[in-house]
Design a protein around this motif. Structure first.
Motif, short mmCIF file in Angstrom:
data_model
loop_
_atom_site.label_atom_id
_atom_site.label_comp_id
_atom_site.label_asym_id
_atom_site.label_seq_id
_atom_site.Cartn_x
_atom_site.Cartn_y
_atom_site.Cartn_z
N UNK A 170 -4.95 12.13 -6.01
CA UNK A 170 -4.68 13.13 -4.84
C UNK A 170 -5.35 12.00 -3.61
N UNK A 171 -6.57 12.14 -3.96
CA UNK A 171 -6.88 11.24 -2.30
C UNK A 171 -7.07 10.33 -2.01
N UNK A 172 -6.70 9.28 -3.40
CA UNK A 172 -6.36 7.70 -3.54
C UNK A 172 -4.61 7.41 -2.78
N UNK A 173 -3.70 8.51 -3.13
CA UNK A 173 -2.33 8.53 -2.02
C UNK A 173 -2.94 8.50 -0.72
N UNK A 174 -3.79 9.94 -0.54
CA UNK A 174 -4.67 9.87 1.16
C UNK A 174 -4.41 8.92 1.45
N UNK A 175 -5.34 7.80 0.96
CA UNK A 175 -6.30 6.85 1.08
C UNK A 175 -4.98 5.95 1.41
N UNK A 176 -5.04 5.13 0.59
CA UNK A 176 -3.74 4.23 0.85
C UNK A 176 -3.01 4.54 1.50
N UNK A 177 -2.42 5.49 1.46
CA UNK A 177 -0.94 6.23 3.09
C UNK A 177 -1.58 5.74 4.41
N UNK A 178 -2.68 6.09 4.78
CA UNK A 178 -3.43 5.77 5.86
C UNK A 178 -3.85 4.24 6.00
N UNK A 179 -4.04 3.93 5.33
CA UNK A 179 -3.91 2.40 5.10
C UNK A 179 -2.84 1.33 5.51
N UNK A 180 -2.10 2.18 5.01
CA UNK A 180 -0.38 1.47 4.90
C UNK A 180 0.03 1.67 6.53
N UNK A 181 -0.12 3.07 6.55
CA UNK A 181 -0.15 2.69 8.35
C UNK A 181 -0.86 2.66 9.44
N UNK A 182 -1.95 2.07 9.09
CA UNK A 182 -2.96 1.31 9.68
C UNK A 182 -3.27 2.98 11.20
N UNK A 183 -3.60 4.07 10.33
CA UNK A 183 -3.95 5.35 11.11
C UNK A 183 -4.20 6.37 10.16
N UNK A 195 0.72 -1.44 0.20
CA UNK A 195 0.18 -0.53 -0.61
C UNK A 195 0.87 1.56 -0.04
N UNK A 196 1.68 1.20 0.83
CA UNK A 196 2.91 2.71 1.02
C UNK A 196 3.14 2.62 -1.21
N UNK A 197 3.70 1.71 -1.19
CA UNK A 197 3.98 1.88 -2.31
C UNK A 197 3.43 2.45 -3.80
N UNK A 198 1.46 1.59 -3.50
CA UNK A 198 1.00 2.39 -3.84
C UNK A 198 0.33 4.01 -4.24
N UNK A 199 0.76 4.33 -2.64
CA UNK A 199 0.45 5.46 -2.58
C UNK A 199 1.49 6.37 -3.03
N UNK A 200 2.52 5.96 -2.82
CA UNK A 200 4.50 7.01 -3.80
C UNK A 200 3.81 7.07 -5.13
N UNK A 201 3.00 5.65 -5.98
CA UNK A 201 2.88 5.38 -7.29
C UNK A 201 1.30 6.79 -7.46
N UNK A 202 0.40 6.75 -6.75
CA UNK A 202 -0.69 7.48 -6.81
C UNK A 202 -0.72 8.42 -6.27
N UNK A 203 0.75 9.92 -6.33
CA UNK A 203 1.09 10.99 -5.68
C UNK A 203 1.68 11.17 -7.50
N UNK A 204 3.21 9.94 -7.62
CA UNK A 204 3.38 10.95 -9.02
C UNK A 204 2.86 11.24 -9.68
N UNK A 205 1.77 10.30 -9.89
CA UNK A 205 0.19 10.38 -10.74
C UNK A 205 -0.55 11.18 -10.51
N UNK A 206 -0.36 11.38 -9.53
CA UNK A 206 -1.63 12.81 -9.29
C UNK A 206 -0.96 14.02 -9.48
#
Length: 325
Positions: free
Chosen positions: A93-106, A1-12
């Motif tokens: 952008x929203x996907x990056x925020x959500x996946x970052x939170x899921x990966x961090x479990x917070x 999920x963390x890697x997905x968040x990073x990729x979504x930020x780049x795409x955004x």
């Protein structure tokens, strides 16, 4: 999920950049200077046809239907493309925020990178609401997407840190209450500074100033509408910001045994509160010119940026949770 968040930020960032280019095309093509209604030779050809006066795109030839303004049509198309690209970028952008939170479990607000990532999305989401209600403001999208590209790129290049658990001091329900409201208010302040700066340029243009940067305002909406939007956004955000500061003081009392200690972040939050209160007071005072009040709003946003970036980079204190060296 963390890697997905990073990729979504780049795409955004990429889609925001393309949206910005589309807005720039609309900005360049829209309101293109039209040719005078008639040179003397053409007046003989079109004599007695259409006698409305004013300006036309091309000389009218008898028996031919008027041709549409191609530049205006292309500007409208570019603007629509920019709008839909902005929606797509906001979704990524929203996907990056959500996946970052899921990966961090917070909640994804544990460091400055996550704060900027979430705050910029709040500003963009608020912009889409404004655009839906007042589509005539669309050309402000050029400046807002530029801000998004710059802030997200800076966050990726300078602020990025791997996901880590929250520090013990942050493991509290007050973390959600205080940080969520401060992020929300900061995102609206971020949006509010765009029409504020646009108003100052447009007001100067309407007063006859033709030097840079006033020339950028030739195709912006009227100054009065920009000023009203600036006030509306700040009047909406200021009570939320006030609550966030109060919630922080209550949390500090529970965590550290005192509500206020003039820590650098506390001090700059108080400075921001005073400046924004000064803006609202100036805006409500008839004797204060609107451009003076608007400058106060811009100074307020600079204090917010100082609190976000300057304090984290140049000072240390009880709020040193940025996660960067």
């Amino acid at each position: 999920m963390s890697a997905l968040s990073d990729q979504l930020v780049a795409y955004a960032i990429l889609v925001y950049l393309i949206a910005m280019i589309s807005h720039a095309v609309e900005f360049a093509l829209g309101n293109a200077r039209k040719a005078p209604a008639a040179a003397p030779a053409r007046e003989l050809v079109g004599a007695g046809v259409g006698g409305a006066g004013g300006t036309v795109d091309e000389p009218v030839v008898p028996g031919t239907p008027p041709r549409p303004d191609r530049s205006a049509a292309r500007a409208v198309l570019a603007g629509r493309i920019a709008g839909w690209l902005t929606v797509l970028a906001a979704a990524l952008h929203l996907g990056a925020v959500v996946t970052r939170g899921v990966a961090a479990d917070r909640m994804p607000w544990g460091n400055m990178y996550e704060f900027v990532l979430t705050g910029t999305w709040i500003g963009m989401a608020a912009w889409l609401v404004v655009l839906w209600k007042q589509p005539w403001l669309r050309r402000l999208g050029l400046f807002l997407t530029l801000v998004m590209v710059l802030l997200l790129a800076f966050a990726e290049l300078k602020l990025y840190v791997p996901i880590e658990p929250l520090m013990p001091a942050l493991q509290s329900w007050w973390f959600i209450i205080h940080v969520s409201t401060i992020i929300f208010a900061s995102g609206i302040f971020l949006l509010g500074v765009v029409p504020a700066a646009a108003y100052l340029m447009r007001a100067g243009w309407e007063q006859g100033r033709r030097s840079f940067p006033y020339t950028l305002a030739r195709r912006l909406p009227e100054a009065a509408g920009l000023e009203r939007l600036t006030f509306t956004l700040h009047a909406f955000s200021f009570p939320i910001f006030t609550f966030a500061v109060i919630a922080g003081a209550i949390w500090a009392e529970a965590a550290w045994g005192r509500p206020w200690a003039w820590d650098p972040k506390e001090t700059w939050a108080f400075i921001s509160w005073v400046v924004y209160a000064g803006y609202l007071h100036a805006r409500a005072t008839p004797s204060v010119k609107r451009n003076v009040a608007t400058w106060i709003a811009i100074v307020g946003f600079l204090t917010v940026m100082m609190n976000l970036f300057g304090v984290n980079f140049f000072f240390t204190g009880l709020h040193s949770y940025a996660g960067v060296e």
